[in-house]
Design an enzyme around this catalytic site. Structure first.
Site, PDB file in Angstrom:
ATOM      1  N   CYS A  39       4.321  20.359  88.724  1.00 20.42           N
ATOM      2  CA  CYS A  39       5.759  20.054  88.679  1.00 20.42           C
ATOM      3  C   CYS A  39       6.066  18.745  87.947  1.00 20.42           C
ATOM      4  O   CYS A  39       7.194  18.532  87.504  1.00 20.42           O
ATOM      5  CB  CYS A  39       6.335  19.999  90.088  1.00 20.42           C
ATOM      6  SG  CYS A  39       6.138  21.549  90.979  1.00 20.42           S
TER       7      CYS A  39
ATOM      8  N   HIS B 246      13.125  16.356  89.646  1.00 15.73           N
ATOM      9  CA  HIS B 246      12.496  17.669  89.808  1.00 15.73           C
ATOM     10  C   HIS B 246      13.193  18.379  90.958  1.00 15.73           C
ATOM     11  O   HIS B 246      13.458  17.780  91.996  1.00 15.73           O
ATOM     12  CB  HIS B 246      11.006  17.486  90.103  1.00 15.73           C
ATOM     13  CG  HIS B 246      10.339  18.750  90.545  1.00 15.73           C
ATOM     14  ND1 HIS B 246      10.439  19.912  89.827  1.00 15.73           N
ATOM     15  CD2 HIS B 246       9.584  19.025  91.637  1.00 15.73           C
ATOM     16  CE1 HIS B 246       9.760  20.862  90.458  1.00 15.73           C
ATOM     17  NE2 HIS B 246       9.241  20.348  91.559  1.00 15.73           N
TER      18      HIS B 246
ATOM     19  N   ASN C 177      12.649  26.191  92.593  1.00 17.30           N
ATOM     20  CA  ASN C 177      11.710  25.237  91.987  1.00 17.30           C
ATOM     21  C   ASN C 177      11.020  25.919  90.808  1.00 17.30           C
ATOM     22  O   ASN C 177      10.242  26.850  91.006  1.00 17.30           O
ATOM     23  CB  ASN C 177      10.702  24.817  93.063  1.00 17.30           C
ATOM     24  CG  ASN C 177       9.671  23.815  92.551  1.00 17.30           C
ATOM     25  OD1 ASN C 177       9.533  23.614  91.355  1.00 17.30           O
ATOM     26  ND2 ASN C 177       8.945  23.212  93.479  1.00 17.30           N
TER      27      ASN C 177
END
Ligand code: ACO
Length: 319
Positions: free
Chosen positions: A114, A246, A276
């Site tokens: 990520c 993020h 996500n």
């Protein structure tokens, strides 16, 4: 004036298919209420069976080039962050190069889950400092849902697919990337990982996560790296006009904001409709905020991310 690598165009792409929490609840023991309460996520985009990470990346990159007014042939560097490459090799970046008809250039992938886009941006920034004539494409692209165990309700509700891209070029008007900070702590590699790989099992593997522990580390590390990047550019965290985080979980975003005393309206949030998307989430959110006019010239912008590894990082940009 100092030359800096500046983002001169952004682009993104989300696959057509949208899957709501209610639709997921038909196949896994979960509910819209549980997912919204714990994560803020309401829906995610899922790539079609014939769509690969490079396809998503190519569309996002093309849109970023169009926004920048740059022809593909001018690109000399492609850094693509992904955890879900089309193939173990070659790099997905060279597939994007071929798709866009870009000639001889430097093209490679970066893997920091990520945090991948922050790592990729930082590498491209350093390369532009060495070569001020370089034009770079930095991409975060994922078909992350291909790594999900759809019987594991604690992970499969959290993720989605997508891609975001930026075009970087040196500028000498004071704008551009002011600083980047990256971190990794391999001691915590088992908190969030995939249980397969070419040199271990010979399989791709599925995502495994200790959610509570990841959550705890996320709030601590993201708050710390935002303070670190603010210090690096001589401001306070609350001086950033925009924080583009993020998009893992609304509670992580709110927890970090609370810890730092940030104004919620200054945080770009896309997690509700996108979930996500790993390395794609920061450039996806950035593109949205640039295109809807929130991020504008003169703004001080912080990007931040944390992911498997654990890895985390931040960048400060004068837009
Ligand atoms: N639907 C319904 N119930 C569920 C689901 C689901 N989708 N998933 C888990 N549960 C159940 C569990 O089985 C458990 O039941 P039990 O009490 O009967 O055993 C109960 O809910 C509580 O489970 P926990 O895992 O303790 O739930 P928690 O409150 O920690 O929330 C979550 C889980 C949302 C994953 C949270 O830990 C979290 O957000 N962690 C951060 C992880 C993350 O965002 N990772 C993304 C990658 S890292 C990054 O990007 C920063």
């Amino acid at each position: 004036m100092t030359r800096r690598a500046a983002i001169i165009g952004t682009g993104s792409y989300l696959p057509e298919r949208i899957v709501s929490n209610d639709e997921l609840a038909h196949t896994v023991a979960t509910s819209d209420d549980w997912i919204v309460e714990r994560t803020g996520i309401r829906a995610r985009h899922i790539a079609a069976d014939d769509e690969m990470t490079s396809d998503l990346a190519t569309i996002a990159a093309r849109r970023a080039l169009e926004a920048a007014g740059i022809a593909p042939e001018a690109v000399g560097l492609i850094v693509l962050a992904t955890t879900t490459p089309d193939k173990t090799f070659p790099a997905t970046a060279v597939q994007v190069q071929a798709n866009l008809g870009i000639g001889d250039c430097v093209a490679f992938d970066v893997q920091a889950v990520c945090s991948g886009f922050l790592y990729a941006l930082s590498v491209a920034d350093a390369m532009l400092c060495r070569d001020p004539d370089l034009v770079a494409l930095v991409i975060g692209a994922e078909t992350f849902t291909r790594l999900l165990d759809w019987d594991d309700r604690s992970t499969c509700v959290l993720f989605g697919d997508g891609a975001g891209a930026v075009v970087l070029r040196s500028k000498s008007d004071g704008s551009g990337i002011l600083a980047t900070r990256l971190h990794a702590d391999g001691q915590h590699r088992d908190l969030l990982h995939v249980d397969g790989g070419p040199s271990s099992t010979g399989t791709v593997g599925k995502v495994r996560m200790k959610g509570r522990e990841v959550y705890r580390h996320a709030v601590v590390n993201l708050a710390a790296v935002l303070e670190e990047i603010a210090l690096a550019v001589g401001v306070r965290v609350e001086d950033f006009d925009w924080i583009v985080p993020h998009q893992a979980n609304l509670r992580i975003l709110e927890g970090t904001a609370k810890k730092l005393g940030l104004r919620p309206e200054r945080i770009v949030v896309t997690v509700e409709q996108q979930a996500n998307t790993s390395a794609a989430s920061v450039p996806l959110a950035l593109d949205q905020a640039v295109r809807d006019g929130r991020v504008k010239p003169g703004d001080l912008v912080a990007l931040e991310a944390m992911g498997g590894g654990l890895t985390w990082g931040a960048a400060a940009i004068l837009w």
